[in-house]
Every structure is written in structure tokens, then in C-alpha cells.
Design a protein around this motif. Sequence first.
Motif, PDB file in Angstrom:
ATOM      1  N   LEU A  32      44.145 -96.400  24.811  1.00 16.18           N
ATOM      2  CA  LEU A  32      44.951 -95.222  24.476  1.00 16.18           C
ATOM      3  C   LEU A  32      45.698 -95.407  23.169  1.00 16.18           C
ATOM      4  O   LEU A  32      45.846 -94.469  22.388  1.00 16.18           O
ATOM      5  CB  LEU A  32      45.921 -94.906  25.617  1.00 16.18           C
ATOM      6  CG  LEU A  32      45.296 -94.283  26.854  1.00 16.18           C
ATOM      7  CD1 LEU A  32      46.338 -94.193  27.961  1.00 16.18           C
ATOM      8  CD2 LEU A  32      44.719 -92.920  26.555  1.00 16.18           C
ATOM      9  N   ALA A  33      46.170 -96.623  22.924  1.00 16.46           N
ATOM     10  CA  ALA A  33      46.872 -96.885  21.669  1.00 16.46           C
ATOM     11  C   ALA A  33      45.927 -96.801  20.482  1.00 16.46           C
ATOM     12  O   ALA A  33      46.319 -96.338  19.406  1.00 16.46           O
ATOM     13  CB  ALA A  33      47.534 -98.254  21.718  1.00 16.46           C
ATOM     14  N   SER A  34      44.689 -97.212  20.676  1.00 16.52           N
ATOM     15  CA  SER A  34      43.767 -97.213  19.542  1.00 16.52           C
ATOM     16  C   SER A  34      43.236 -95.813  19.209  1.00 16.52           C
ATOM     17  O   SER A  34      42.821 -95.582  18.086  1.00 16.52           O
ATOM     18  CB  SER A  34      42.602 -98.162  19.809  1.00 16.52           C
ATOM     19  OG  SER A  34      41.800 -97.677  20.850  1.00 16.52           O
ATOM     20  N   SER A  36      45.123 -93.064  19.529  1.00 17.36           N
ATOM     21  CA  SER A  36      46.302 -92.195  19.544  1.00 17.36           C
ATOM     22  C   SER A  36      46.253 -91.080  18.499  1.00 17.36           C
ATOM     23  O   SER A  36      46.717 -89.988  18.747  1.00 17.36           O
ATOM     24  CB  SER A  36      47.571 -93.026  19.356  1.00 17.36           C
ATOM     25  OG  SER A  36      47.553 -93.649  18.086  1.00 17.36           O
ATOM     26  N   GLY A  37      45.685 -91.332  17.353  1.00 17.43           N
ATOM     27  CA  GLY A  37      45.655 -90.303  16.323  1.00 17.43           C
ATOM     28  C   GLY A  37      44.484 -89.344  16.426  1.00 17.43           C
ATOM     29  O   GLY A  37      44.493 -88.294  15.799  1.00 17.43           O
ATOM     30  N   MET A  39      42.725 -88.189  19.517  1.00 16.86           N
ATOM     31  CA  MET A  39      42.371 -87.935  20.914  1.00 16.86           C
ATOM     32  C   MET A  39      41.571 -86.653  21.054  1.00 16.86           C
ATOM     33  O   MET A  39      41.964 -85.604  20.576  1.00 16.86           O
ATOM     34  CB  MET A  39      43.634 -87.825  21.771  1.00 16.86           C
ATOM     35  CG  MET A  39      44.312 -89.114  22.050  1.00 16.86           C
ATOM     36  SD  MET A  39      45.562 -88.881  23.294  1.00 16.86           S
ATOM     37  CE  MET A  39      46.325 -90.465  23.306  1.00 16.86           C
TER      38      MET A  39
END
Length: 74
Positions: A32-34, A36-37, A39
Motif C-alpha cells: 500500500l505504501a508503494s 500510494s501515489g 492507486m
Amino acid sequence: MDKDLINTILEGLFWLATAWLTVFMFLTIFGLASISGQMDEYKILQVGKLAVIGISVYTFFWLLRGVISKKWWY
């Protein structure tokens, strides 16, 4: 098979499933962090599969241990 041996095997499988869940939750958070921009539905579903796999394996072994050993808690 001896009941103590079965309980020991189930206990080991349960703790292995707990480690499995921990790894898959870490991978879910990292995934999810990777993304994040950027989605979109496809990427969110791909990352969501990690959480579902981890939880389903953990739940299966938790239920198996509970039904066979009658041990629902640690």
C-alpha cells in the motif's frame, strides 16, 4: 498417533501460520505504501489479496487447532 504429538504438531502449525500472517500483513502495508501515489482498483485488489491470503491461512489453522485440540486461546 499420540494425542500429545498431535497437539504439538497443531501448535507448531498454528505458530507458523501466525508468522505467515505477520509477513503477509507487512507485505500488505509495504504494498500500500508503494502504490500510494497511483492507486487504482487493480492495484488495490492485488495488494488486498495479500491480506486475504494471510488471514485465511491463519484462520484455517486456528480453527483446525481449536476443533481438534479444543484449545482456542494461547
